[in-house]
Write an enzyme that holds these catalytic residues in place. Structure first.
Site, mmCIF file in Angstrom:
data_model
loop_
_atom_site.group_PDB
_atom_site.id
_atom_site.type_symbol
_atom_site.label_atom_id
_atom_site.label_comp_id
_atom_site.label_asym_id
_atom_site.label_seq_id
_atom_site.Cartn_x
_atom_site.Cartn_y
_atom_site.Cartn_z
ATOM 1 N N ASP A 67 0.844 -1.198 0.000
ATOM 2 C CA ASP A 67 0.000 0.000 0.000
ATOM 3 C C ASP A 67 0.876 1.242 0.000
ATOM 4 O O ASP A 67 2.027 1.205 0.406
ATOM 5 C CB ASP A 67 -0.929 0.024 1.214
ATOM 6 C CG ASP A 67 -2.114 0.952 0.984
ATOM 7 O OD1 ASP A 67 -3.204 0.443 0.687
ATOM 8 O OD2 ASP A 67 -1.944 2.190 1.071
ATOM 9 N N LYS A 104 -11.702 -4.552 -6.480
ATOM 10 C CA LYS A 104 -12.858 -3.664 -6.356
ATOM 11 C C LYS A 104 -13.102 -2.965 -7.688
ATOM 12 O O LYS A 104 -12.157 -2.577 -8.378
ATOM 13 C CB LYS A 104 -12.598 -2.624 -5.270
ATOM 14 C CG LYS A 104 -13.762 -1.671 -5.069
ATOM 15 C CD LYS A 104 -13.512 -0.705 -3.943
ATOM 16 C CE LYS A 104 -13.664 -1.378 -2.599
ATOM 17 N NZ LYS A 104 -13.523 -0.422 -1.487
#
Lengths: 377, 1151
Positions: free
Chosen positions: A120, A212
């Site tokens: 991340d 997603k």
């Protein structure tokens, strides 16, 4: 919204705190797994856009600790927590009944050779057995970093492709939405392309990719592209994801890179430079089937492109089949639940990271007046 | 031919504005709208892309004769546009669309092509993409006479390659013909300043000059300044302005960057932070965050994210640079960059906010531009998510920010001003007494004589007339030019009040002794004209129309301690003295109304006058006065009391509007300190009073006055810090003056020229403040709608009037009319405190029902009113939540007429269903009929399939049928009756998850067609029979439910049914921004493909795909049929979400 009212409004927010998940989104992955059995035979996983780490947490608990969130166990647990939350009379307190459930899963079997790398941009608190990297998934230098993290001993910087490819790439990344819809959809599609480009580099043939996706404008173009490199593409919405949000998850199985295709982050694919190979004719014929309950299911088949399309964005469009996942007995993310009066609202497992406007709030507070009303988190 | 779908009217967020010579160009979705820059009149609109929203407009050459060339972009698409304005007609010529490899963030034409005439045939632009690549766009013009189509060609070439990380903003700037400066802001809060340069010898090169860290969030807007002149802003040569997620605007110094020099030697910039990681810098994780030494200044002010920032080009520097910013908080602000004099300050400069303009509703000003030939006339134009475009003057310094300068005077100021210009000599003694007076000298009261002069009294008994000076400049404010001492009256010492009738230029003054004075402006005369026995409490004046030319004013006077008020008719122009021609006693009932009168209005009937008095305790009393029959001891008769029309709060102003047709009935408008505007229809002959309008205004709660001007209703009052003049008819703020809260002594007079200004005088901190304005503080180039996404829409199909009601996330309900291809905004209904969930009209269009979160449910009576308000709205019923915390959402409801009332079924997010009866005429208006509980999942849809049967769908995708027992629905007068219990039957799984939209259509007397759009992208088609018995054994459905999969790539969030010539058509839409039309065929018998089932019978429904069209409305939430007559060649549907769009269905497909 206060902590307590959020508890009522959002069953999964409450549940996540009670079950020790870093974020409610853990349930999205668990429910996706329930439907698609994502973790079957999976040992090497890359989690993209991982912070605050709830998906990695799921990976850690399922793959490394070997905890089971099988369907049966899940349902029992659901029923127990649900009765508890609804304030229904139960002989045993929740902790006890849950502990009992844990005991049932006595055959906790950690898998062998598990490798989990979580990436991340934001820093992330460490997790058992998960290698965390702070990196930009769109940056070419991230790939060697990631490969090294997957195989710290055997990593060969000169090798073009990883020695032991990855079984599953997951991404729960989403931008902060601005409200300018086409920009938000563009940025989300860029994130998806970035995740896909990275997946193309490390995924083994037959591997899975879960990401997603915003079911918004031109999502049918994305579906058509994904259909080229995966045998099966479906779009799923876990019941823990609000019906009011355009968020969904694309579940791609059976990675099958087109012949002669070599992935590279130096020349990433995106919405404007797509797969050169022509997409397989996904044209299907209309079907009319009688369901067991007497309803009739229709599918009109692929839509012929009309001559005068009212849009600029050309290209193959395809609507992926939709699957709602999570059992109907599971919580409804949209429902309001009445909670017992004596319920204690728990603090989140991980407090939210400081918002970028934190200093602005402090400045306002200093300025006093109407600004002083602003709540500090 | 299948039917064709056409966009007829699109109202979506304004994403770009540009001032191009005589034109103002606005981008709204794929459309460009052209307005005259001079007076903002609309000229024409042109669709320049098919589905792509326009994000940018840049002028690249402007030539004489009204031809303007510009280039537009949106997403990855670029197009050149030439417009020719000739005799009010606009000719638009477009190039082909070219597609870049990536999303374009900014584009700039080369400087030379603006000036060099030979370059006219060819233009060069550079564009920067979302991945920081530089593209060259070459525009070539073909021979003018070659053809009419595509006179331009565009070619794209890549100058530099992309980087990986995504940018949220960028600015390109031509430093010279061979050098381009780029500032780029990343999603991670980094700013990159780099340049590209081409050299005929060495080729082209690019070079990164600076990386600025400091912003704590994504950078949404960035600008490079032009080269600053040497005498300006200290020694700054060039600076960069950026704005961010972190709510700040920051200024960065790039003065020392020698762009040219850096290209001659190899790239020496290294990025040390890159070697550590490629992610965010985060102060808590990185112990030594990058110093932001190059940051010159930080501006705080926006309440949420800042979207744009720009430098305001001006020749007048005055040692300061001006900037303009817009943001998510729907405000635009101007900033001044100044040297920080404080030596200890962390930053060498400071950004001071000069002005904040917020004339949009909801959130997000996406676009802004500056227009104006001269610096004095520069105006800021803003376009926002509410689809509205506004214009306001650019504030160059904070004092001029409010266009109205506030002038401040003390009592000695007024005295000295009076000495200079005085007609009457001021005695030494009087001045002396002031100084030696034990009483403090201060301003007592004010009243206006006309638009530019007013009378004031002071505590010592001085009476002055002040006048403001007129200045020629349109925005110049007016201070006090003269002051005349009219009188120094002993009996006005210590206490005085005044009132005026500005139509005649007359003011009345009274004090504690009961002497009545009058000042007449025309003749500048001051006279005593009466005596009262006692201290005057209040005075109210109104003109009385007279058959002859006599100027008569009705003056209502209350005397402290007396139970009667007196209405005096004063002949103000009588010779030699004004005198009272009539005295009418007005009895005041302490019991009925209370004794303190706070407002007055006079109405005239054929032979009777009616006196309306407003009271402090919230009521209005109506008195009748015999018309022109003076008697020695006349008395007004209390005719009626309108009780508590403003609750317990003061009725501050009354205004009477006669109906135009005949004299008798009319409308009484009142405002009060409850923040409400209330209108009653009053017919005194029939002795009927009907409440026709009552809405809370957004400017309150201390509403103080109302008046009509040019067919508009204006209301003014005090909010917490400001005094506001508000136009109720178009719902725009006209004036907003910082007064520091409500005040006791103040007066306002509307401007004489238009409804758009006026003068206000008030006392604050013992000095007098004067402020006047001749123009509204902003003008509306294009009216807008909701500032947040619309969640529900309903169209009334009543006999007379078709009204559109929309409810949005901003908690407002708005009413629109669709006339001549335009959606015209009519009224905002404010009462909900949560986002609207569902709206429905009664069949006759008289009632609007609305629901929201927190168990809010309201019933609104809506009617046409022959008044300036035109549409009267009264909230007749407020639902009282029944659950303990009232935190469930009322997701949907359905209303069916039953006898004189309505049966209302509601579904809740906590899985409850409740049925009530509303009968507006009954003694007990609201009665619970029945309630039930589904599982725990949220119910999202609710529909009466017959008067005795309900159908619901929830987030679990199942329909359920609920039967109302005959006992439950029987008309009952028993108020204590308890609700019967409902239980559900006949579950059918029609979706995998939630039903997001539902529509129904009556096919014949018994059969109803129901369609449901699902979150799973499917469409369910159900047929129900209303005649079937409600016993559990009998199926509600007459055919097997048909579930059409994969209709949209997203949730199906809106649907509508239209029938046309025996055909039944279903329109659907969703977040994928497609609108699709389907034909549903109901066959007589089964269509044979599938066997009949025992449960549902024969398979008789078939569906076919007919067509589709893209919509510019994002987050589509709802759809309603606007008009769909069987015999018309077209039908119209209205689509709502982030904006509104009317789509026309052309049945024969050839129109």
């Amino acid at each position: 919204m206060g902590k307590s009212s959020k508890d009522k409004r959002d069953a999964y927010y409450r549940l996540a705190k009670e079950e020790g998940w870093r974020a409610r989104s853990a349930y999205k992955l668990l429910q996706l797994d329930e439907e698609f059995n994502l973790f079957e035979d999976v040992t090497r996983v890359v989690d993209l856009c991982a912070a605050p780490g709830s998906w990695s947490q799921v990976l850690s608990r399922v793959l490394i600790k070997g905890e089971k969130y099988g369907r049966a166990g899940w349902q029992e647990k659901q029923a127990a927590t649900r009765n508890y939350v609804l304030g229904l009379k139960e002989e045993r307190p929740l902790a006890e009944s849950l502990a009992k459930l844990e005991l049932k899963d006595e055959k906790i079997k950690p898998r062998q050779g598990v490798k989990i790398v979580a990436i991340d941009l934001q820093p992330m608190s460490p997790l058992d057995g998960v290698t965390t990297l702070r990196a930009d998934i769109t940056h070419p230098s991230t790939i060697p970093l990631m490969l090294k993290a997957l195989d710290p001993e055997t990593y060969d910087p000169s090798a073009a492709s990883p020695s032991a490819p990855v079984d599953l790439v997951i991404s729960d990344g989403a931008p902060d939405v601005t409200g300018l819809h086409d920009l938000d959809i563009y940025v989300q599609s860029q994130l998806l392309w970035a995740a896909l480009n990275l997946a193309l580099c490390v995924l083994k043939p037959g591997g899975k990719f879960v990401a997603k996706i915003f079911r918004g404008k031109d999502v049918d173009l994305l579906f058509a592209q994904l259909k080229i490199v995966f045998q099966r593409v479906r779009v799923a919405k876990p019941r823990s994801s609000r019906a009011s949000s355009i968020e969904a998850f694309v579940v791609c199985e059976g990675f099958c890179p087109p012949e002669g295709f070599s992935a590279s982050l130096d020349k990433p694919l995106n919405s404007n430079s797509t797969f050169t190979s022509t997409p397989p004719k996904s044209s299907s014929n209309p079907t009319r089937t009688l369901r067991a309950d007497g309803c009739i299911e229709l599918d009109l088949g692929s839509e012929p492109p009309s001559d005068d399309e009212d849009m600029e964005e050309g290209g193959q469009r395809w609507i992926a089949p939709f699957l709602a996942c999570g059992d109907l007995s599971a919580y409804d993310a949209d429902a309001t639940y009445q909670l017992p009066k004596d319920r204690v609202s728990l603090d989140p497992v991980q407090p939210p990271t400081a918002p970028p406007y934190r200093r602005a709030l402090e400045m306002r507070k200093l300025a006093g007046g109407a600004y002083g009303k602003t709540k500090m988190k | 031919m299948p039917p064709i779908l056409q966009h007829e009217c699109t109202r979506v967020p304004v994403t770009e504005l540009a001032s191009c010579g005589a034109l103002l160009v606005a981008a709204e979705g794929p459309f460009l709208r052209f307005h005259h820059a001079r007076d903002s009149r609309y000229i024409a609109s042109k669709r320049v892309f098919k589905a792509q929203t326009v994000h940018g407009i840049s002028v690249y050459s402007e030539e004489h004769g009204g031809v303007i060339n510009f280039i537009i972009w949106g997403g990855p698409l670029i197009r050149a546009v030439q417009v020719h304005l000739q005799d009010e007609r606009l000719h638009v010529c477009l190039s082909d669309v070219v597609k870049a490899s990536d999303w374009i963030l900014d584009l700039a034409p080369c400087l030379s092509s603006l000036e060099d005439q030979t370059e006219y045939e060819k233009g060069t632009c550079v564009a920067v993409t979302a991945h920081n690549a530089l593209l060259q766009v070459t525009i070539e013009r073909r021979d003018r006479h070659a053809g009419t189509q595509n006179v331009f060609t565009l070619t794209l070439s890549e100058l530099t390659t992309s980087s990986r990380s995504i940018l949220y903003s960028a600015h390109v700037f031509w430093e010279s013909n061979d050098c381009v400066l780029v500032a780029a802001g990343t999603a991670f809060g980094e700013i990159m300043y780099w340049s590209w340069s081409r050299d005929p010898l060495t080729g082209s090169s690019s070079c990164i000059h600076r990386i600025f860290l400091g912003h704590e969030g994504s950078i949404f807007g960035i600008r490079i300044s032009r080269e600053l002149s040497s005498d300006c802003c200290q020694n700054l040569k060039r600076i960069i302005a950026s704005c961010s997620d972190d709510r700040t605007i920051r200024i960065w110094d790039v003065s020392d960057v020698a762009v040219k020099a850096s290209h001659t030697r190899p790239d020496q910039i290294t990025n040390p932070e890159r070697t550590r990681h490629t992610g965010f810098s985060n102060a808590s994780f990185d112990p030594n965050p990058f110093s932001s030494s190059e940051c010159l200044a930080i501006g705080w002010g926006h309440m949420s994210r800042v979207w744009t920032v720009r430098f305001i080009e001006s020749t007048l520097c005055e040692g300061a640079l001006l900037l303009l910013s817009t943001g998510e908080d729907a405000s635009s602000r101007t900033w001044k960059l100044l040297v920080n004099i404080d030596k200890d300050a962390a930053l060498p400069y400071k950004l001071l906010q000069q002005d904040c303009a917020a004339h949009h509703s909801g959130k997000n000003i996406w676009s802004s531009t500056i227009h104006g030939d001269t610096i004095e006339k520069q105006r800021v134009i803003c376009g926002a998510a509410d689809a509205k475009i506004t214009m306001h003057p650019l504030a160059r310094n904070s004092e001029l920010a409010q266009q109205s300068i506030v002038y401040e005077y003390t009592v000695p100021d007024i005295l000295s001003l009076a000495q200079v210009s005085n007609a009457l000599p001021i005695s030494e003694a009087s001045q002396h007494t002031h100084k030696s007076s034990k009483k403090a000298e201060f301003f007592r009261s004010y009243c206006f004589l006309d638009g530019s002069s007013f009378l004031l009294t002071t505590n010592s008994g001085n009476v002055f007339v002040g006048s403001t000076q007129e200045r020629s400049a349109p925005h110049a404010s007016r201070g006090l030019s003269t002051s005349v001492l009219v009188d120094q009256a002993e009996d006005l010492s210590g206490y005085s009040i005044c009132t005026s009738e500005p139509t005649y230029g007359v003011a009345f003054v009274a004090g504690s002794k009961g002497t009545l004075y009058m000042y007449f402006k025309t003749s500048a005369t001051w006279s005593k004209f009466g005596f009262m026995k006692g201290k005057i409490g209040e005075m109210f004046a109104a003109p009385v129309s007279q058959p002859n030319d006599h100027k008569v004013v009705a003056l209502l006077i209350t005397i402290m301690g007396q139970k009667e008020a007196q209405l005096l008719y004063v002949d103000i122009a009588a010779n030699p003295q004004p005198h009272i021609i009539r005295t009418i006693m007005v009895p005041i009932s302490e019991v009925l109304t209370g004794s303190v009168i706070t407002s007055m209005a006079l109405a005239v009937d054929a032979d009777t006058r009616f006196l309306y008095l407003g009271f402090r305790r919230g009521s209005v009393a109506v008195y009748s006065i015999a018309q022109d029959q003076p008697e020695p001891s006349e008395s007004a008769t209390l005719f009626r009391v309108m009780e508590k029309i403003h609750g317990d709060e003061t009725v501050t102003a009354l205004a009477w509007e006669s109906s135009s047709s005949h004299d008798s009935p009319g409308h009484l408008t009142s405002v009060g300190r409850d923040g409400c505007l209330v209108i009653h229809h009053v017919d005194s002959h029939a002795n009927s009073v009907e409440l026709v309008h009552s809405l809370t205004l957004p400017i309150g709660p201390n509403l103080e006055g109302c008046y009509f001007s040019q067919g508009h209703l204006l209301v003014h009052g005090f909010s917490s810090k400001k005094w506001v003049l508000y136009n109720v008819t178009n719902e725009e703020e006209v004036m907003g003056i910082e007064t520091g809260g409500a005040h006791r002594s103040w007066a306002f007079q509307p401007g004489s020229i238009s409804q758009d200004g006026g003068s206000i005088v008030w006392t604050r901190a013992s000095s007098m403040h004067v402020c006047s304005q001749t123009e509204p503080n902003h003008s509306v180039v294009r009216p807008g709608g909701h500032g947040r996404e619309i969640k529900a829409v309903a169209v009334s199909h009543g006999p007379s009037h078709r009204l559109i009601a929309t409810g949005a996330e901003d908690t407002d309900i708005k009413l629109f009319e669709y006339i001549d291809g335009e959606l015209l905004f009519r009224r905002t209904l404010r009462k909900h405190t949560t986002g609207i969930q569902h709206l429905q009209w009664s069949a006759n269009g008289e009632y609007l029902f609305s629901s929201g979160g927190c168990e809010e449910f309201y019933i609104w009576r809506v009617r046409q009113v022959a008044s300036a308000v035109s549409i009267g709205v009264v909230c007749e019923f407020t639902y009282a939540p029944e659950s303990e915390h009232a935190d469930a959402r009322i997701m949907s409801f359905d209303v069916t007429r039953r006898n004189l009332g309505y049966d209302i079924a509601m579904v809740f997010s906590d899985s409850n269903i409740k049925v009530y009866r509303y009968n507006p005429a009954a003694a007990v208006r609201w009665q619970p009929l029945a309630k039930g509980l589904y599982f725990t999942s949220c119910l999202t849809q609710c529909l009466f399939v017959s008067p005795e049967r309900l159908l619901t769908v929830g987030t679990d995708g199942h329909t359920a049928v609920w039967s109302l027992s005959s006992e439950a629905i029987r008309l009952s007068t028993d108020s204590a009756r308890s609700a019967s219990t409902l239980s559900w039957q006949q579950p059918v799984r029609i979706h995998q998850s939630s039903s997001k939209s539902m529509a129904s259509h009556q096919l014949n007397d018994s059969t109803q067609l129901i369609v449901s759009g699902g979150d799973d992208g499917s469409l369910a088609i159900l047929l129900t029979d209303s005649t079937r018995s409600t016993s559990s054994s009998e199926m509600a459905y007459t055919a097997p439910p048909v579930l059409l999969n994969r209709t949209h790539a997203s949730a199906v969030t809106a649907c509508a049914i239209i029938s046309h010539k025996q055909g039944i058509y279903v329109l659907t839409s969703g977040n994928d921004q497609w609108i699709r039309i389907w034909e549903a065929k109901i066959h007589e018998q089964g269509n044979g493909t599938l066997p009949a089932t025992s449960l549902y019978g024969a398979d008789i429904v078939s569906v076919s795909r007919l067509g589709r069209v893209k919509t510019s409305v994002a987050d589509v939430s709802s759809m309603a049929v606007l008009d769909a007559a069987e015999d018309r060649p077209v039908a119209r549907v209205l689509l709502c979400g982030v904006g509104m769009e009317v789509v026309r269905v052309e049945w024969d497909g050839t129109a």
